[in-house]
Design an enzyme around this catalytic site. Structure first.
Site, mmCIF file in Angstrom:
data_model
loop_
_atom_site.group_PDB
_atom_site.id
_atom_site.type_symbol
_atom_site.label_atom_id
_atom_site.label_comp_id
_atom_site.label_asym_id
_atom_site.label_seq_id
_atom_site.Cartn_x
_atom_site.Cartn_y
_atom_site.Cartn_z
ATOM 1 N NE ARG A 147 92.252 -1.117 -42.365
ATOM 2 C CZ ARG A 147 91.656 -1.073 -43.537
ATOM 3 N NH1 ARG A 147 90.366 -1.265 -43.632
ATOM 4 N NH2 ARG A 147 92.338 -0.830 -44.634
ATOM 5 N NE ARG B 63 93.370 2.118 -41.329
ATOM 6 C CZ ARG B 63 93.592 1.470 -40.191
ATOM 7 N NH1 ARG B 63 92.607 1.252 -39.366
ATOM 8 N NH2 ARG B 63 94.793 1.041 -39.871
ATOM 9 N N PRO B 64 92.734 2.234 -47.899
ATOM 10 C CG PRO B 64 93.486 3.503 -49.714
ATOM 11 C CD PRO B 64 92.918 3.630 -48.323
ATOM 12 C CB VAL B 65 95.468 -2.806 -48.862
ATOM 13 C CG1 VAL B 65 95.016 -2.775 -47.411
ATOM 14 C CG2 VAL B 65 94.461 -3.544 -49.729
ATOM 15 C CG ASP B 66 96.602 2.104 -53.023
ATOM 16 O OD1 ASP B 66 96.203 2.262 -51.856
ATOM 17 O OD2 ASP B 66 97.276 2.958 -53.627
ATOM 18 N NE ARG C 103 90.565 -3.483 -32.580
ATOM 19 C CZ ARG C 103 90.468 -3.158 -33.850
ATOM 20 N NH1 ARG C 103 89.423 -2.489 -34.275
ATOM 21 N NH2 ARG C 103 91.411 -3.497 -34.704
HETATM 22 C C1 EPZ Z 1 99.119 1.749 -38.805
HETATM 23 O O1 EPZ Z 1 97.993 1.563 -39.652
HETATM 24 C C2 EPZ Z 1 98.628 1.529 -37.394
HETATM 25 N N1 EPZ Z 1 98.073 0.179 -37.292
HETATM 26 C C3 EPZ Z 1 97.561 2.575 -37.041
HETATM 27 O O2 EPZ Z 1 97.210 2.401 -35.676
HETATM 28 C C4 EPZ Z 1 98.160 3.966 -37.227
HETATM 29 O O3 EPZ Z 1 97.143 4.928 -36.999
HETATM 30 C C5 EPZ Z 1 98.702 4.116 -38.641
HETATM 31 O O4 EPZ Z 1 99.657 3.056 -38.921
HETATM 32 C C6 EPZ Z 1 99.407 5.445 -38.880
HETATM 33 O O5 EPZ Z 1 100.458 5.588 -37.970
HETATM 34 C C7 EPZ Z 1 98.901 -0.848 -37.140
HETATM 35 O O6 EPZ Z 1 100.113 -0.710 -37.065
HETATM 36 C C8 EPZ Z 1 98.269 -2.192 -37.007
HETATM 37 P P1 EPZ Z 1 99.233 3.422 -42.878
HETATM 38 P P2 EPZ Z 1 98.202 1.365 -41.227
HETATM 39 O O7 EPZ Z 1 99.310 2.383 -43.940
HETATM 40 O O8 EPZ Z 1 99.462 0.630 -41.454
HETATM 41 C C9 EPZ Z 1 96.996 5.437 -46.605
HETATM 42 C C10 EPZ Z 1 95.735 2.150 -33.855
HETATM 43 O O9 EPZ Z 1 94.836 2.878 -33.319
HETATM 44 N N2 EPZ Z 1 97.254 4.181 -47.341
HETATM 45 O O10 EPZ Z 1 100.508 4.004 -42.357
HETATM 46 O O11 EPZ Z 1 96.942 0.820 -41.760
HETATM 47 C C11 EPZ Z 1 96.027 5.265 -45.432
HETATM 48 O O12 EPZ Z 1 94.687 5.284 -45.846
HETATM 49 C C12 EPZ Z 1 95.845 2.048 -35.351
HETATM 50 O O13 EPZ Z 1 96.540 1.476 -33.189
HETATM 51 C C13 EPZ Z 1 96.915 4.095 -48.668
HETATM 52 O O14 EPZ Z 1 96.383 5.055 -49.263
HETATM 53 O O15 EPZ Z 1 98.362 2.882 -41.664
HETATM 54 C C14 EPZ Z 1 96.417 6.430 -44.552
HETATM 55 O O16 EPZ Z 1 95.819 7.593 -45.031
HETATM 56 C C15 EPZ Z 1 94.769 2.746 -36.087
HETATM 57 N N3 EPZ Z 1 97.162 2.929 -49.328
HETATM 58 C C16 EPZ Z 1 97.936 6.531 -44.750
HETATM 59 O O17 EPZ Z 1 98.207 5.856 -45.994
HETATM 60 C C17 EPZ Z 1 97.755 1.858 -48.716
HETATM 61 O O18 EPZ Z 1 97.977 0.828 -49.392
HETATM 62 C C18 EPZ Z 1 98.786 5.904 -43.671
HETATM 63 O O19 EPZ Z 1 98.289 4.609 -43.395
HETATM 64 C C19 EPZ Z 1 98.102 1.964 -47.354
HETATM 65 C C20 EPZ Z 1 97.841 3.130 -46.682
#
Ligand code: EPZ
Length: 422
Positions: free
Chosen positions: A94, A123-126, A398
């Site tokens: 991702r 995990r959306p990217v909105d 990974r």
């Molecule tokens: C990062 O993921 C890490 N990955 C994850 O590590 C980690 O668990 C996570 O941050 C939380 O600390 C990387 O850095 C590559 P977020 P990321 O955006 O950036 C929601 C591991 O095991 N959200 O902080 O994808 C989302 O669904 C991995 O090393 C939206 O709703 O996490 C979640 O509930 C797994 N819309 C929350 O926010 C969005 O556009 C936090 O996600 C983006 C996120």
């Protein structure tokens, strides 16, 4: 496919050097696309995710040389030949979404396949996309691809509806070359985001407020390539401390930044472990007052969701009740059914898991479902009576550099076996 064979029950003793942080290295590698010339990155962990992101930037036109013995990555950028990342690359990781910020900033265009759901949640990217829109980009979604385009990006004020590590990093990478000032609010304060910001500043970006929830970025015309060393991996560090704790041994981790794992150290203290630390080391040893506690995951500086499965495993072998509340991802308890197979007594109610501590787990064949759930099974096996075989260990590849080798160096009886039918 390879699997682990682990004979549990040996208290781990000794010291381990922690590798560079995967989640800091990933955006930093991508951010090297923001400058022409040669970027040199030190302390880059040799992991599958890192090799995947290297393939992504190579696809986009960078040339790379990864000296895995020295953890040194050289990246040469002359011109970008693609602004599109295909599904084949995004589906395996991702974090490929990180190319959107730099590509938009440099070429005014980027197309990335929309990541699907994953093992730990939707995990959306909105938030990434709304942020790009606020900076003047147009977003189109078609045939499973997200296309972002902008004749030029302009600074904007943008408040994230939820704290997101990925969105904060991606928007920072877009804003450093945008016209004018961008103010990002409700930002992630994770060390990985701060490390990316420090790298960008070394390249010439003008950023203030790193490590706070409000980051201000004044766009500059051009960035220059630099040499930079990635911070140590706080999640790997935490996993090894818990490995020591769960076997009631004494482990010292070296080359770490103790402040980055303060929430874990506080929790281990509450659970009855003695925690000692210096500038760049931490050691943890048991006392005769080991017990469960309450852990609630939270964005940094709170307890990291990436250590939730490991700490639940420790709690499930600690006397008393241990409660874990997962607030970041909606499906991050996939390790629980596997831990139950090994004798853990864990009940799940929505996003709350309650473990009643058992004296000892018992070996059983189990399977990893994602990276950190996989680490939890390794920890369980180190504690369990008997020989545990763990399948699908590619999940751990990974994110943990030489996991079995490092565990062996502190006395674990673990073997990586080639082959196997599933
Ligand atoms: C990062 O993921 C890490 N990955 C994850 O590590 C980690 O668990 C996570 O941050 C939380 O600390 C990387 O850095 C590559 P977020 P990321 O955006 O950036 C929601 C591991 O095991 N959200 O902080 O994808 C989302 O669904 C991995 O090393 C939206 O709703 O996490 C979640 O509930 C797994 N819309 C929350 O926010 C969005 O556009 C936090 O996600 C983006 C996120």
């Amino acid at each position: 496919m390879d699997y682990y064979r682990i004979q549990g029950g040996t208290p781990l003793e000794g010291s381990v050097r922690i590798s560079g942080a995967k989640n800091a290295a990933l955006p930093i590698i991508v951010a090297s696309l923001l400058a022409d010339g040669e970027t040199v990155l030190e302390n880059v962990p040799n992991l599958m995710d890192i090799r995947t992101i290297i393939r992504v930037i190579e696809y986009l036109g960078a040339r790379t040389e990864f000296d895995t013995q020295r953890n040194l990555l050289r990246i040469r950028v002359e011109s970008l030949k693609n602004a599109e990342v295909p599904y084949e690359l995004v589906k395996t990781m991702r974090a490929s979404i990180y190319v959107m910020g730099p590509l938009l900033a440099r070429t005014g265009e980027s197309t990335v396949s929309l990541p699907g759901g994953c093992a730990i949640g939707e995990r959306p990217v909105d938030i990434h996309l709304s942020g790009f829109e606020a900076m003047g980009a147009r977003i189109d979604l078609e045939h499973g691809n997200i296309r972002a385009s902008a004749s030029s990006l302009s600074g904007a004020q943008f408040a994230m509806r939820k704290v997101s590590v990925g969105a904060t990093a991606n928007l920072m990478m877009a804003a450093v070359l945008a016209k004018g000032t961008t103010v990002l609010e409700n930002c992630a304060m994770e060390p990985d985001v701060v490390d990316l910001g420090s790298f960008l500043m070394k390249m010439g970006a003008r950023i203030s407020g790193l490590g706070t929830d409000r980051i201000e970025i004044e766009g500059v015309e051009k960035l220059s390539p630099v040499t930079y060393s990635v911070i140590p991996d706080r999640i790997e560090a935490g996993t090894f401390l818990i490995a020591g704790a769960i076997t009631r041994g004494k482990i010292t981790i070296n080359g770490v930044i103790p402040d980055h794992i303060a929430a874990l150290l506080g929790t281990l203290g509450e659970m009855g472990y003695r925690v000692e630390s210096g500038n760049d080391w931490v050691s943890v040893s048991p006392t005769n007052r080991i017990t469960g506690t309450i852990v609630r995951t939270h964005p940094f500086p709170g307890f990291p969701t990436d250590l939730q499965a490991p700490i639940m495993t420790l709690g499930s072998t600690s006397p008393g009740l241990h409660v874990v509340i997962e607030t970041i991802f909606e499906n991050r308890f996939t390790h629980v059914p596997e831990l139950r197979r090994m004798g853990a007594d864990i009940t799940i109610e929505g996003n709350v898991a309650i473990a009643r501590g058992v004296e000892s787990l018992s070996a059983a064949p189990v399977m990893m479902s994602d990276l950190r759930a996989g680490a939890a099974l390794v920890l369980a096996a180190l504690q369990a009576k008997g020989i545990t075989e763990i399948r699908r260990i590619y999940h751990c590849d990974r994110g943990y550099e030489d996991l079995d080798g490092k565990l062996r160096s502190i006395g674990a009886v673990i073997e990586r076996v080639s082959g196997g039918s599933f």
